[in-house]
Scaffold this motif. Structure first.
Motif, PDB file in Angstrom:
ATOM      1  N   LYS A 378       0.823  -1.207   0.000  1.00 14.87           N
ATOM      2  CA  LYS A 378       0.000   0.000   0.000  1.00 14.87           C
ATOM      3  C   LYS A 378       0.860   1.262   0.000  1.00 14.87           C
ATOM      4  O   LYS A 378       0.457   2.301  -0.515  1.00 14.87           O
ATOM      5  N   GLN A 379       2.064   1.145   0.580  1.00 11.45           N
ATOM      6  CA  GLN A 379       2.985   2.276   0.644  1.00 11.45           C
ATOM      7  C   GLN A 379       3.862   2.376  -0.602  1.00 11.45           C
ATOM      8  O   GLN A 379       4.670   3.301  -0.717  1.00 11.45           O
ATOM      9  N   GLY A 380       3.719   1.398  -1.512  1.00 13.09           N
ATOM     10  CA  GLY A 380       4.554   1.383  -2.700  1.00 13.09           C
ATOM     11  C   GLY A 380       5.996   1.025  -2.408  1.00 13.09           C
ATOM     12  O   GLY A 380       6.909   1.419  -3.143  1.00 13.09           O
ATOM     13  N   ARG A 381       6.206   0.245  -1.361  1.00 15.52           N
ATOM     14  CA  ARG A 381       7.555  -0.149  -0.936  1.00 15.52           C
ATOM     15  C   ARG A 381       7.739  -1.649  -1.065  1.00 15.52           C
ATOM     16  O   ARG A 381       6.772  -2.403  -1.132  1.00 15.52           O
ATOM     17  N   GLN A 382       9.005  -2.071  -1.073  1.00 15.18           N
ATOM     18  CA  GLN A 382       9.356  -3.478  -1.112  1.00 15.18           C
ATOM     19  C   GLN A 382      10.061  -3.866   0.186  1.00 15.18           C
ATOM     20  O   GLN A 382      10.521  -3.005   0.952  1.00 15.18           O
ATOM     21  N   LEU A 383      10.158  -5.163   0.396  1.00 14.90           N
ATOM     22  CA  LEU A 383      10.809  -5.668   1.606  1.00 14.90           C
ATOM     23  C   LEU A 383      12.247  -5.173   1.701  1.00 14.90           C
ATOM     24  O   LEU A 383      12.724  -4.800   2.782  1.00 14.90           O
ATOM     25  N   SER A 384      12.945  -5.156   0.572  1.00 18.52           N
ATOM     26  CA  SER A 384      14.348  -4.720   0.580  1.00 18.52           C
ATOM     27  C   SER A 384      14.504  -3.265   0.989  1.00 18.52           C
ATOM     28  O   SER A 384      15.571  -2.850   1.439  1.00 18.52           O
ATOM     29  N   ASP A 385      13.435  -2.460   0.839  1.00 12.46           N
ATOM     30  CA  ASP A 385      13.514  -1.052   1.240  1.00 12.46           C
ATOM     31  C   ASP A 385      13.741  -0.908   2.746  1.00 12.46           C
ATOM     32  O   ASP A 385      14.268   0.111   3.201  1.00 12.46           O
ATOM     33  N   LEU A 386      13.336  -1.913   3.501  1.00 11.99           N
ATOM     34  CA  LEU A 386      13.486  -1.849   4.950  1.00 11.99           C
ATOM     35  C   LEU A 386      14.946  -1.785   5.367  1.00 11.99           C
ATOM     36  O   LEU A 386      15.275  -1.225   6.424  1.00 11.99           O
ATOM     37  N   ILE A 387      15.803  -2.368   4.542  1.00  9.49           N
ATOM     38  CA  ILE A 387      17.219  -2.425   4.936  1.00  9.49           C
ATOM     39  C   ILE A 387      18.102  -1.659   3.949  1.00  9.49           C
ATOM     40  O   ILE A 387      19.292  -1.938   3.825  1.00  9.49           O
ATOM     41  N   ALA A 388      17.498  -0.683   3.275  1.00 11.85           N
ATOM     42  CA  ALA A 388      18.273   0.108   2.308  1.00 11.85           C
ATOM     43  C   ALA A 388      19.427   0.840   2.983  1.00 11.85           C
ATOM     44  O   ALA A 388      20.457   1.115   2.355  1.00 11.85           O
TER      45      ALA A 388
END
Length: 504
Positions: A378-388
């Motif tokens: 819903k936020q337009g984010r991916q799992l990998s964004d969490l650890i960017a």
């Protein structure tokens, strides 16, 4: 050492269950029957049931020797008036939950597994209502084990009871409650690799139940010969297999379990592995959003960048001894001291949440990630964004040094002590005091920017050297500098170090 006591592997029992050309079996039906007597003694002495009949659940993973060992345990339990629940194919976390689910209400859950070890190995993991057995519990059990007396009458009862459907439905309900949706994964394509272990159920009974498309999932059928790859998320071949599957299928996520599903790792839609330090970072992000300021216990060989990452999120990383029971027990101890600690996790993938009984449960790790996926979408984010923001080292290296001789642990500790002296005397090396296992050294100057850790292996007669650097080729410089140090110890096999340096 007594043959049974030699089967102790930390807080588990492990041995060779099927003879090969290289080694004879030492964990057969005979040994299992004897161990069952010790288990009953332990439960009666340390987990009093007020004289009531003991109720024990017994399950196994896909290993070929599982049914034979299970039957041997059951045969002995029945001579002790035990009520046995034969759960058949199961997972390690499900067998613990057999002590928690009201419909099972067991005094103990026993899982027959040797995790990721080759097919001819097997072992026994034991849970009471209070949690997993400790090192001292296994020592007691093996010391109080004795052969089955087949002249004894059968006075207990046995019934079959499949724990997996109950465990899976419990997982589904938890994810539904967390997301507020009945089918929270309806728009997701998730590929599962069970490695022919016991975790194949997760595709149909959890992922599909929550609406996910699991097309392309692989190796779901139990097969104790493990024909496709070692069922181990920490294995390069296994990880490469799930990465290929994700990219081939164009999936949103890949999930891989070990044989008994107490460990897991994930692959993002780009085929990038989220395991080891990256998995710790993902789970740390989740728990720190839910519990700001919480502490997170890890084993010692974690990246220095992970500590920075967790600190920037407002948390505290506590590096502790390797071994999943060690990190779990440290987390429990910190909570008892009033230090909120929500997660205990090793780089191998063993992860335990306070909210989930501090049980090392690979499926629950995945459940926590699945709970987050709809929100991220819903936020337009991916799992990998969490650890960017997690900085990645330029290179990592592990070298193992076998130790000759019977008193290998004392010898290894001596080498570690001398390594501390060596590092103190070196201009570009300095001791990292935030460490409770072996010796951890920060390197700089002409050796780049990084660290190395020298520690004893938990169960094998060898020293483990792990090195990480932010500058390419500098790990080689560090290892060249350390080569004369290790070469001075005649009981160390330094051939692996030589091989690594020759390849550099």
């Amino acid at each position: 050492m007594d043959k049974l006591q030699a089967l102790q592997n930390g807080s588990d029992i492990r041995g060779i269950a099927i003879s090969t050309d290289e080694a004879a079996a030492n964990l057969t039906a005979v040994e299992a029957s004897a161990i069952a007597n010790g288990i009953v003694d332990w439960l009666q002495q340390h987990h009093a049931t007020d004289g009531q009949q003991l109720r024990i659940a017994v399950g196994h993973d896909s290993r070929l020797s599982g049914p034979t060992l299970k039957q041997a345990l059951i045969d002995t339990f029945l001579t002790h008036s035990v009520e046995v629940l034969d759960t058949g194919m199961a997972t390690t976390p499900a067998m613990f939950m057999a002590t928690q689910f009201e419909s099972f209400d067991c005094d103990a859950g026993i899982m027959i597994t040797a995790s990721h070890l080759p097919y001819h190995y097997n072992g026994i993991k034991l849970f009471s209502r209070k949690g997993g057995a400790e090192h001292e519990d296994i020592a007691y059990i093996l010391a109080h084990s004795y052969p089955l007396d087949r002249s004894l009458p059968v006075v207990g009862q046995v019934q079959t009871a499949d724990v997996i459907p109950v465990y899976a439905q419990d997982m589904v309900r938890k994810i539904q409650r967390a997301t507020g949706e009945e089918k929270p994964l309806a728009s997701f394509h998730i590929v599962l690799d069970a490695g022919n272990g016991a975790g194949g159920f997760f595709a149909e009974k959890v992922l599909q139940e929550l609406g996910a498309d699991t097309t392309g999932s692989q190796f779901l059928e139990p097969d104790g010969t493990f024909p496709n790859h070692i069922p181990n998320p920490d294995n390069k071949e296994a990880m490469a297999s799930i990465q290929r599957a994700v990219l081939t299928q164009g999936a949103d996520l890949g999930v891989i379990f070990d044989t008994d599903v107490d460990r897991a790792a994930v692959v993002d839609r780009n085929g990038e592995a989220l395991n080891r330090n990256n998995l710790i970072a993902v789970l740390a992000t989740i728990v720190l959003e839910e519990h700001p300021g919480t502490a997170i216990v890890t084993n010692s060989p974690t990246s220095s960048h992970l500590k920075t990452f967790i600190s920037q999120l407002g948390g505290k990383q506590v590096r502790y001894l390797s071994g999943y029971r060690n990190v779990i027990n440290k987390a429990i101890s910190l909570n008892e001291q009033g230090v909120d600690t929500q997660l205990a996790i090793e780089t191998s993938g063993h992860a335990a949440f306070k909210e989930n009984y501090f049980l090392d449960d690979g499926a629950y790790v995945i459940a926590k990630i699945l709970m987050l996926l709809p929100k991220l979408k819903k936020q337009g984010r991916q799992l990998s964004d969490l650890i960017a923001d997690l900085k990645q080292p330029a290179e990592t290296q592990e070298v193992r040094f076998p130790i000759a001789g019977s008193d290998y642990r004392a010898y290894g500790e001596q080498v570690i002590q001398q390594m501390a002296v060596f590092a103190d005397d070196h201009a570009d090396f300095s001791m990292d005091d935030d460490n409770e296992e072996g010796v951890r050294v920060t390197v700089r100057g002409e050796y780049g920017s990084g660290w190395y850790l020298l520690r004893m292996s938990l169960h094998e007669p060898l020293l483990v050297l792990q090195a990480e650097n932010d500058v390419k080729t500098k790990n080689s410089a560090v290892l060249h500098e350390l080569q004369p140090f290790f070469g001075a110890y005649d009981r160390l096999d330094t051939s692996k170090l030589t091989a690594v340096l020759n390849e550099a």
